[in-house]
Write an enzyme that holds these catalytic residues in place. Structure first.
Site, mmCIF file in Angstrom:
data_model
loop_
_atom_site.group_PDB
_atom_site.id
_atom_site.type_symbol
_atom_site.label_atom_id
_atom_site.label_comp_id
_atom_site.label_asym_id
_atom_site.label_seq_id
_atom_site.Cartn_x
_atom_site.Cartn_y
_atom_site.Cartn_z
ATOM 1 N N LYS A 177 0.881 -1.176 0.000
ATOM 2 C CA LYS A 177 0.000 0.000 0.000
ATOM 3 C C LYS A 177 0.921 1.229 0.000
ATOM 4 O O LYS A 177 1.485 1.587 1.020
ATOM 5 C CB LYS A 177 -0.868 -0.017 1.264
ATOM 6 C CG LYS A 177 -2.209 0.691 1.141
ATOM 7 C CD LYS A 177 -2.145 2.138 0.770
ATOM 8 C CE LYS A 177 -1.836 3.050 1.928
ATOM 9 N NZ LYS A 177 -1.734 4.477 1.537
ATOM 10 N N GLU A 252 9.598 1.641 11.053
ATOM 11 C CA GLU A 252 10.699 2.594 10.844
ATOM 12 C C GLU A 252 10.056 3.976 10.867
ATOM 13 O O GLU A 252 9.342 4.353 9.947
ATOM 14 C CB GLU A 252 11.364 2.273 9.506
ATOM 15 C CG GLU A 252 12.770 2.783 9.435
ATOM 16 C CD GLU A 252 12.793 4.193 8.957
ATOM 17 O OE1 GLU A 252 12.705 5.104 9.827
ATOM 18 O OE2 GLU A 252 12.888 4.401 7.745
ATOM 19 N N CYS A 286 13.737 10.114 6.858
ATOM 20 C CA CYS A 286 13.658 9.546 8.208
ATOM 21 C C CYS A 286 14.998 9.653 8.909
ATOM 22 O O CYS A 286 15.069 9.929 10.097
ATOM 23 C CB CYS A 286 13.202 8.104 8.150
ATOM 24 S SG CYS A 286 14.096 7.128 6.950
ATOM 25 N N GLU A 383 10.616 15.767 15.461
ATOM 26 C CA GLU A 383 10.952 15.602 14.044
ATOM 27 C C GLU A 383 10.160 16.626 13.233
ATOM 28 O O GLU A 383 8.930 16.605 13.231
ATOM 29 C CB GLU A 383 10.607 14.185 13.587
ATOM 30 C CG GLU A 383 11.025 13.918 12.158
ATOM 31 C CD GLU A 383 10.712 12.498 11.713
ATOM 32 O OE1 GLU A 383 9.561 12.067 11.870
ATOM 33 O OE2 GLU A 383 11.628 11.831 11.193
HETATM 34 P P1 NDP Z 1 1.904 8.619 7.853
HETATM 35 O O1 NDP Z 1 2.672 7.850 8.843
HETATM 36 O O2 NDP Z 1 0.470 8.874 8.189
HETATM 37 O O3 NDP Z 1 1.937 7.861 6.435
HETATM 38 C C1 NDP Z 1 2.838 6.826 6.103
HETATM 39 C C2 NDP Z 1 2.090 5.709 5.392
HETATM 40 O O4 NDP Z 1 1.105 5.148 6.265
HETATM 41 C C3 NDP Z 1 1.322 6.156 4.148
HETATM 42 O O5 NDP Z 1 1.358 5.116 3.188
HETATM 43 C C4 NDP Z 1 -0.085 6.326 4.694
HETATM 44 O O6 NDP Z 1 -1.063 6.273 3.693
HETATM 45 C C5 NDP Z 1 -0.174 5.145 5.629
HETATM 46 N N1 NDP Z 1 -1.227 5.249 6.640
HETATM 47 C C6 NDP Z 1 -1.821 6.368 7.132
HETATM 48 N N2 NDP Z 1 -2.751 6.034 8.062
HETATM 49 C C7 NDP Z 1 -2.735 4.684 8.164
HETATM 50 C C8 NDP Z 1 -3.452 3.737 8.961
HETATM 51 N N3 NDP Z 1 -4.396 4.110 9.824
HETATM 52 N N4 NDP Z 1 -3.170 2.431 8.812
HETATM 53 C C9 NDP Z 1 -2.212 2.028 7.947
HETATM 54 N N5 NDP Z 1 -1.522 2.874 7.152
HETATM 55 C C10 NDP Z 1 -1.766 4.178 7.261
HETATM 56 O O7 NDP Z 1 2.695 9.949 7.571
HETATM 57 P P2 NDP Z 1 2.186 11.318 6.913
HETATM 58 O O8 NDP Z 1 2.235 11.186 5.449
HETATM 59 O O9 NDP Z 1 0.874 11.705 7.508
HETATM 60 O O10 NDP Z 1 3.330 12.351 7.384
HETATM 61 C C11 NDP Z 1 3.251 12.963 8.661
HETATM 62 C C12 NDP Z 1 4.580 12.939 9.383
HETATM 63 O O11 NDP Z 1 5.049 11.610 9.478
HETATM 64 C C13 NDP Z 1 5.724 13.683 8.706
HETATM 65 O O12 NDP Z 1 5.718 15.036 9.020
HETATM 66 C C14 NDP Z 1 6.933 12.971 9.265
HETATM 67 O O13 NDP Z 1 7.263 13.512 10.528
HETATM 68 C C15 NDP Z 1 6.462 11.548 9.448
HETATM 69 N N6 NDP Z 1 6.895 10.686 8.341
HETATM 70 C C16 NDP Z 1 7.998 9.903 8.524
HETATM 71 C C17 NDP Z 1 8.475 9.141 7.491
HETATM 72 C C18 NDP Z 1 9.695 8.290 7.642
HETATM 73 O O14 NDP Z 1 10.367 8.036 6.650
HETATM 74 N N7 NDP Z 1 9.981 7.786 8.824
HETATM 75 C C19 NDP Z 1 7.846 9.150 6.170
HETATM 76 C C20 NDP Z 1 6.665 9.963 6.088
HETATM 77 C C21 NDP Z 1 6.237 10.707 7.145
HETATM 78 P P3 NDP Z 1 -1.656 7.652 3.093
HETATM 79 O O15 NDP Z 1 -0.503 8.502 2.739
HETATM 80 O O16 NDP Z 1 -2.397 7.208 1.908
HETATM 81 O O17 NDP Z 1 -2.488 8.241 4.179
#
Ligand code: NDP
Length: 481
Positions: A177, A252, A286, A383
């Site tokens: 996903k 992660e 990250c 972060e």
């Molecule tokens: P999320 O953690 O919400 O998104 C990461 C992934 O999880 C996406 O594929 C998202 O799908 C999916 N997701 C969201 N909600 C659910 C759920 N309930 N169950 C399962 N999967 C889910 O991050 P955001 O995009 O909202 O970013 C917000 C913050 O997260 C950033 O500011 C940053 O701090 C952190 N982040 C950290 C990352 C890393 O590499 N460690 C990467 C991205 C974000 P969808 O996008 O379709 O909602």
């Protein structure tokens, strides 16, 4: 940029098809804010179908392949990635907003993951264990079954490569996903896997919303392992959902990774790492190094040298391939500028620029270097996930360790020092999944186990170690009298 596949479909059981609801979601280009197409709004029904297709693959053609044959498929996939490098890089630059050169580096990394796990697939061995008289005991590493993969928008290709590469090498069947904000290269990956000859159902991709398709995947009773990269909050939801099915998760979740610069360090060598590790992908990384800890004796010098670099940095549209692109979305820009509003004027030591001709609808934030904060301040603790770094002084090794370990995270750390004893001491004392000595990031390090502690998550991906995470260990004890 015109992908060679239909972007508004899901890929299940080796076939492109409309999602069950028929719904779609917009894709937009962060450099302009404009809509560039539609993706499928996959949901629980599609996840059910994908898990079922994956199960069939395990009991069918995919499950019957030997490790050597799985390795060959991954090698073919890696070659196809390289053949499609230009298209993939352009797609990623447009979809994620990263400068073209960084997008190209991500293509190379995806190919490298395929190559690495292609070579590793037939080298995962069990052990024989000395035991009581009359027994022969050995271990087998077997696939877990159906693995679920939820990837974020910041490095789709790299994270797909590290996560699915290892899972497929071990013989699992995968349901992916991708993030709704950046799906294109995930869909391209599915099509390249089809071209490479992966049996139907070995790779399935269901785009959609996290709260719909993502939540359905993590809670699905047919999934045996969930790999998630993203935020701490969503990581918690993922782990909770998986706990109901008693299945393991790899999480992660990012960090607030420090670089420790001691007075005896080669500052000239360190400088590009100090800055680039914070600004790569506009800080949406990250493992970004967002805290720079400097021994007080050289604090002013390092601050001024970093400030000078910052003043030359330009944020511009991804295709113009400058230092930084835009952030992924208006929402991410709001998060980052919200953090920057917490900084006092005197704490903004230096700023880069946004290109004057950058489109108004793009989500640009000029990079900002901060100093004069206490280690406990929110800006030095949380972060930010944008082009922002915080400089913090320390007086001695002990204080450096306390500050470095003083956040809930623990993903990456680095030490810049000419003192070998100090390097070894700190490598042990720093709370992080990876510690770099006189470098940072080791150029991505496909081969190097990666993952965090504390709020950075748990489990390891990358390198050989990931193969253990995506396998189940069976002990066989044979009694032969
Ligand atoms: P999320 O953690 O919400 O998104 C990461 C992934 O999880 C996406 O594929 C998202 O799908 C999916 N997701 C969201 N909600 C659910 C759920 N309930 N169950 C399962 N999967 C889910 O991050 P955001 O995009 O909202 O970013 C917000 C913050 O997260 C950033 O500011 C940053 O701090 C952190 N982040 C950290 C990352 C890393 O590499 N460690 C990467 C991205 C974000 P969808 O996008 O379709 O909602």
């Amino acid at each position: 940029m015109q992908p060679w596949f239909d972007t508004d479909k899901v890929f299940i059981g080796g076939r492109w098809q409309r999602c069950a609801s028929g719904g779609t979601l917009p894709m937009s280009d962060p450099s302009t804010g404009r809509e560039i197409g539609r993706i499928a709004r996959g949901g629980a029904e599609d996840i059910d179908a994908a898990v079922e297709a994956a199960r069939k693959a395990l009991s069918g053609d995919w499950g019957r392949l030997t490790a050597v044959e799985r390795g060959r498929l991954l090698a073919r996939l890696g070659a196809l990635v390289l053949e499609h490098a230009d298209a993939l890089a352009e797609m990623e630059a447009t979809d994620v907003g990263k400068p073209l050169t960084q997008a190209r580096a991500d293509v190379t990394a995806l190919a490298r993951y395929c190559e690495f796990y292609a070579g590793a697939a037939d080298k995962v061995m069990g052990e024989t264990i000395p035991f009581q008289q009359g027994f022969t005991v050995y271990t087998l590493r077997e696939p877990i079954g159906v693995t679920g993969h939820i990837v974020p928008w910041n490095y789709p290709m790299q994270i797909i490569g590290r996560s699915l590469g290892a899972a497929l090498a071990m013989g699992n069947a995968c349901v992916l996903k991708p993030a709704e904000e950046a799906c294109l290269t995930a869909l391209a990956f599915a099509d390249l896997a089809r071209m490479a000859g992966f049996p139907d159902g070995a790779v399935n991709v269901v785009p959609g919303l996290g709260a719909e398709a993502g939540a359905a995947l993590t809670a699905h009773p047919g999934v045996g392992h969930v790999s998630f990269t993203g935020s701490v909050g969503t990581g918690r939801l993922v782990q909770t959902a998986a706990a109901a099915n008693l299945v393991p998760v790899t999480l992660e979740l990012g960090g607030k990774s420090p670089q420790l610069v001691f007075a005896d360090a080669d500052i000239g060598k360190a400088l590009p790492f100090l800055v680039n590790a914070g600004l790569q992908n506009a800080g949406q990384t990250c493992s970004a190094s967002s805290r720079i800890l400097v021994e007080r004796r050289r604090f002013d010098e390092v601050t001024e040298r970093m400030a000078e670099v910052y003043r030359g940095k330009l944020a511009a549209p991804a295709m113009s391939d400058r230092d930084l692109g835009p952030l992924i979305s208006a929402r991410q820009k709001e998060i980052v500028t919200g953090y920057l509003d917490l900084a006092g004027q005197g704490q903004r030591v230096a700023e880069g620029r946004v290109a004057p001709d950058a489109p108004d609808g793009g989500h640009y934030v000029a990079p900002v270097l901060l100093a004069g904060l206490a280690p406990e301040d929110r800006l030095a603790q949380e972060e930010i996930f944008g082009p922002v770094q915080v400089l913090l002084p320390f007086d001695d090794e002990e204080e450096a360790v306390v500050i470095a370990n003083g956040t809930p995270y623990g993903l990456v750390a680095s030490v810049w020092s000419a003192d070998g004893g100090r390097q070894m001491r700190l490598a042990k004392r720093l709370r992080a999944g990876q510690v770099f000595l006189n470098n940072y990031g080791a150029a991505g390090g496909v081969e190097l186990p990666f993952g965090g502690t504390g709020h950075s998550g748990h489990g390891r991906e990358k390198g050989f170690e990931a193969l253990y995470g995506f396998s189940s260990l069976k002990t066989v004890a044979a009694h032969h009298g």
